[in-house]
Write an enzyme that holds these catalytic residues in place. Structure first.
Site, PDB file in Angstrom:
ATOM      1  N   ASP A 119       0.862  -1.167   0.000  1.00 56.22           N
ATOM      2  CA  ASP A 119       0.000   0.000   0.000  1.00 56.22           C
ATOM      3  C   ASP A 119       0.906   1.226   0.000  1.00 56.22           C
ATOM      4  OD1 ASP A 119      -3.112   0.721   0.700  1.00 56.22           O
ATOM      5  OD2 ASP A 119      -1.674   2.268   1.285  1.00 56.22           O
ATOM      6  N   ARG A 379      -5.771  11.989  -0.966  1.00 54.01           N
ATOM      7  CA  ARG A 379      -5.839  12.000  -2.433  1.00 54.01           C
ATOM      8  C   ARG A 379      -7.146  12.583  -2.925  1.00 54.01           C
ATOM      9  NH1 ARG A 379      -2.968   6.188  -3.214  1.00 54.01           N
ATOM     10  NH2 ARG A 379      -0.884   7.074  -3.090  1.00 54.01           N
ATOM     11  N   SER A 533      -1.247   5.072  -6.134  1.00 53.97           N
ATOM     12  CA  SER A 533      -1.281   3.845  -5.347  1.00 53.97           C
ATOM     13  C   SER A 533      -0.221   2.833  -5.775  1.00 53.97           C
ATOM     14  CB  SER A 533      -2.655   3.186  -5.465  1.00 53.97           C
ATOM     15  OG  SER A 533      -2.723   2.448  -6.661  1.00 53.97           O
TER      16      SER A 533
HETATM   17  C1  MIC Z   1      -5.155   3.962  -2.246  1.00 54.76           C
HETATM   18  O1  MIC Z   1      -5.126   4.797  -1.333  1.00 54.76           O
HETATM   19  O2  MIC Z   1      -5.243   4.276  -3.451  1.00 54.76           O
HETATM   20  C2  MIC Z   1      -5.066   2.491  -1.891  1.00 54.76           C
HETATM   21  C3  MIC Z   1      -6.376   1.902  -2.212  1.00 54.76           C
HETATM   22  O3  MIC Z   1      -4.837   2.346  -0.522  1.00 54.76           O
HETATM   23  C4  MIC Z   1      -3.927   1.892  -2.714  1.00 54.76           C
HETATM   24  C5  MIC Z   1      -3.837   0.438  -2.646  1.00 54.76           C
HETATM   25  C6  MIC Z   1      -4.829  -0.253  -3.517  1.00 54.76           C
HETATM   26  O4  MIC Z   1      -5.120   0.228  -4.614  1.00 54.76           O
HETATM   27  O5  MIC Z   1      -5.312  -1.290  -3.081  1.00 54.76           O
HETATM   28  C7  MIC Z   1      -2.548   2.444  -2.361  1.00 54.76           C
HETATM   29  O6  MIC Z   1      -2.464   3.582  -1.945  1.00 54.76           O
HETATM   30  O7  MIC Z   1      -1.533   1.772  -2.589  1.00 54.76           O
HETATM   31 FE1  SF4 Z   2      -7.041   3.414   2.827  1.00 53.89          FE
HETATM   32 FE2  SF4 Z   2      -7.277   5.830   1.828  1.00 53.89          FE
HETATM   33 FE3  SF4 Z   2      -5.204   5.222   3.294  1.00 53.89          FE
HETATM   34 FE4  SF4 Z   2      -5.415   4.173   0.845  1.00 53.89          FE
HETATM   35  S1  SF4 Z   2      -5.170   6.324   1.367  1.00 53.89           S
HETATM   36  S2  SF4 Z   2      -4.836   3.100   2.753  1.00 53.89           S
HETATM   37  S3  SF4 Z   2      -7.638   3.910   0.739  1.00 53.89           S
HETATM   38  S4  SF4 Z   2      -7.319   5.277   3.987  1.00 53.89           S
END
Ligand code: MIC
Ligand code: SF4
Length: 642
Positions: A119, A379, A533
């Site tokens: 992540d 984001r 991501s």
């Molecule tokens: C995100 O914030 O976009 C996510 C969902 O946490 C992603 C991981 C994913 O796409 O499963 C990330 O930041 O890596």
């Molecule tokens: Fe979850 Fe949002 Fe953090 Fe990605 S950015 S790990 S979707 S809380």
């Protein structure tokens, strides 16, 4: 000259390579984390390696993303993850226990250790003095198998903090200021190491907010020293024994330095639709807001929620908006409940969601059409909220609370005296929702639902790549654009054929069909292609559809690695003017591509349609060249095993 902290920890974990910025190093991984949306793939890959138990010091599997169960898929995947964890020696954080980064900080992070997570916000652990890096699931699977992590040795930027934050200004404003100055491209190949006298004025959760959102710079990671504040935090988590002091040497050497006087900062907001579109809140003040969301791995600590609850206490959220709260962890949730703050939030009309990523990843709470949403998240890429043409603003919990009261973006300094919230001397400790691995792994059966489809593999690289350029996009295309998340798409993360139907869904919904018809195709992007991501699905699904190469001005780190790992060749323009000349629909050909990739970094590409040639280059290390020739990392691992 002394050493900076980043270099010290990397040197401690160095398996091979030289710590010279730009060269490839291999780093020993102490801990791994996965979350459910990337975890199923990572564990399928780990399983395929045939290793009986993970070889890390600690591996944790979290369930926090795919929480809406609108069909059987997510629930099935949770059971798969739980059984895998029990069998292979992994701790399992059950759904309801919280967001991976928040829980990991609270219960598992250790100063001076390395953490690799599937992540992109894994750098949250940098708030505790870890080198914590985000990567694709396959890299994390390799690390669980005991392999080192390969990464480009970073340039280290000292962010020298002086002074202390004024009232109503918090950690979020520090990272928004860094983003304002450095942009979403500014972190490529860099680690942001925080230092200077201002560091001690920030608590660990505030530091974690800063390192968390360092991901939006495209940085390799961010890190704070481990000091008395770190000790205080670990003591409050009943983990003081794991503390050790860590800091850069006096007069340490850095590749770059930036200065931030904390006392000059003011509340900031990132405007739609990029985390670096940062302006002072006073400039955006008055913008009508239809939604306020508090939570996410950036801003869902005890302190964050207490600030919001104190501001809202005794009031009702503005009738023009809907407000949601997602506590970062069960620990935070329990503590705001016990303190009475939860009652204040409920009373104020906030909609309390479970402890998970929730609206941050479009798992519900899509905002209304053409209406601003203000979120404490990290984001705001277009459409990520689930609403096309969304207008998502990112700001601190302080700004969110003030905005929730007034219905328009509001500078919290207008609210008068800020609430004073102490960091608890003891957090509520209860790890009963974290299941340790089984001590009888041979008895554990893996539970597989029908949603889990076999993992497609790429073919070894052919002698000639010839294909149609199916899509041309601009700068800063995020993985949310390449392969959207959200409630409809996320449940398909374990099923590449099914999820591939959503590739570039919001940009060109005909892409998947056209790609499958073309059999071999290519994509052109601008600068910072694939930012955001770690999701390897943004490489896997295009590979499944037949994409063979991606041309771009520059690539974001994780996506670049993911493309190589899954058999797509990432190529950069030597002359950026060639980006302009290419048109969607052009047929491109790279003759003798295997030879060309192996021989050097320059590749000649023929534009068959327009009748000219141009030069592209690859930035693959010798190790990555082998992976690319094999058609991806899994193929390479298999061939080296046979
Ligand atoms: C995100 O914030 O976009 C996510 C969902 O946490 C992603 C991981 C994913 O796409 O499963 C990330 O930041 O890596
Ligand atoms: Fe979850 Fe949002 Fe953090 Fe990605 S950015 S790990 S979707 S809380």
């Amino acid at each position: 000259m002394g050493q900076n902290l980043t270099r010290k920890i990397l040197a401690d974990h160095l398996v091979s390579g030289e710590l010279a910025p730009g060269s490839e190093i291999a780093v020993r991984v102490d801990q791994t984390l996965t979350q459910d949306a990337t975890g199923t793939m990572a564990y399928l890959q780990f399983e395929a390696m045939g290793i009986p138990r993970v070889r890390t010091k600690l591996s944790v599997s979290y369930v926090d993303h795919n929480m809406l169960q609108t069909g059987f898929e997510n629930a099935d995947d949770h059971r798969f993850l739980q059984s895998i964890a029990a069998k292979y020696g992994i701790y399992f954080s059950r759904p309801g226990n919280g967001i991976c980064h928040q829980v990991h900080l609270e219960r598992f992070g250790v100063p001076g250790q390395t953490l690799l997570g599937s992540d992109s916000h894994t750098p949250t652990g940098g708030g505790l003095g870890m080198i914590a890096i985000g990567a694709g699931g396959l890299d994390v699977a390799m690390a669980m198998g005991g392999q080192p992590f390969h990464v480009t040795a970073p340039r280290v930027v000292l962010v020298r903090l002086t002074g202390s934050l004024p009232p109503w200004v918090s950690g979020k404003d520090v990272i928004l200021e860094v983003l304002r100055r450095q942009t979403v491209k500014g972190g490529l190949g860099r680690v942001f190491e925080y230092g200077g006298p201002g560091v001690e004025t920030l608590s660990v959760p505030e530091r974690a907010t800063i390192t968390n959102m360092g991901a939006e710079l495209g940085a390799t990671t961010s890190i704070f020293p481990s000091d008395e504040r770190t000790r205080e935090y670990l003591r409050a988590q009943k983990r003081a024994d794991l503390w050790r002091p860590l800091a850069a040497d006096p007069h340490a050497e850095y590749d770059e330095v930036m200065e931030i006087d904390l006392s000059t900062l003011e509340p900031l907001v990132a405007c739609p639709s990029s985390p670096d579109a940062v302006v002072p809140v006073r400039e955006a003040a008055g913008t009508k807001v239809a939604q306020v969301c508090v939570g996410s791995c950036t801003n869902s600590s005890y302190h964050d929620l207490m600030v919001v609850a104190s501001v809202l206490k005794g009031h009702t959220v503005h009738p023009g908006l809907s407000m949601t709260i997602s506590p970062g962890s069960r620990q935070v949730f329990t503590m705001i409940a016990r303190s009475g703050a939860l009652a204040d939030l409920i009373q104020a009309g906030a909609r309390i969601l479970e402890s998970s990523c929730g609206p941050c990843i479009g798992m519900g709470q899509a905002p209304p059409t053409v209406a601003a949403s203000l979120r404490t998240f990290n984001r705001n890429f277009p459409g990520r909220s689930g609403t096309p043409d969304d207008l998502v603003h990112l700001a601190s919990p302080e700004v969110a609370a003030a905005t929730a009261l007034h219905g328009v973006i509001t500078d919290p300094r207008e609210l008068g005296e800020p609430p004073h919230i102490e960091m608890p001397s003891e957090f509520v400790i209860d790890d009963s929702m974290i299941i340790p691995p089984s001590d009888k792994p041979e008895e554990v059966e893996i539970i597989r639902g029908p949603n889990i489809a076999p993992l497609p593999l790429a073919e070894p690289m052919p002698e000639v790549i010839r294909g149609e350029l199916l899509l041309k996009v601009g700068d800063n295309i995020s993985t949310d654009t390449i392969l959207p998340a959200g409630a409809r798409v996320l449940p398909l993360r374990s099923n590449i054929p099914a999820i591939s139907r959503y590739v570039f869904n919001y940009v060109d919904s005909t892409f998947p069909e056209r790609a499958q018809e073309a059999k071999a195709s290519m994509i052109v992007g601008g600068a910072n292609y694939g930012q955001g991501s770690s999701r390897e699905h943004a490489a896997l699904a295009p590979m499944y559809l037949g994409v063979k190469a991606v041309f771009a001005k520059t690539f974001a780190r994780m996506h670049h690695t993911n493309l190589i790992n899954f058999g797509i060749l990432p190529l950069r323009f030597v002359d950026e003017a060639d980006y302009q000349r290419l048109k969607a629909g052009d047929v491109l050909e790279i003759a003798n591509v295997r030879q060309a990739v192996a021989d050097g970094s320059q590749i000649t590409v023929r534009n068959v349609t327009q009748g000219y040639e141009f030069t592209a280059r690859h930035d693959l290390t010798p190790r990555q060249v082998e992976i690319a020739l094999a058609g991806g990392l899994l193929n390479r691992v298999r061939s080296s095993q046979s």
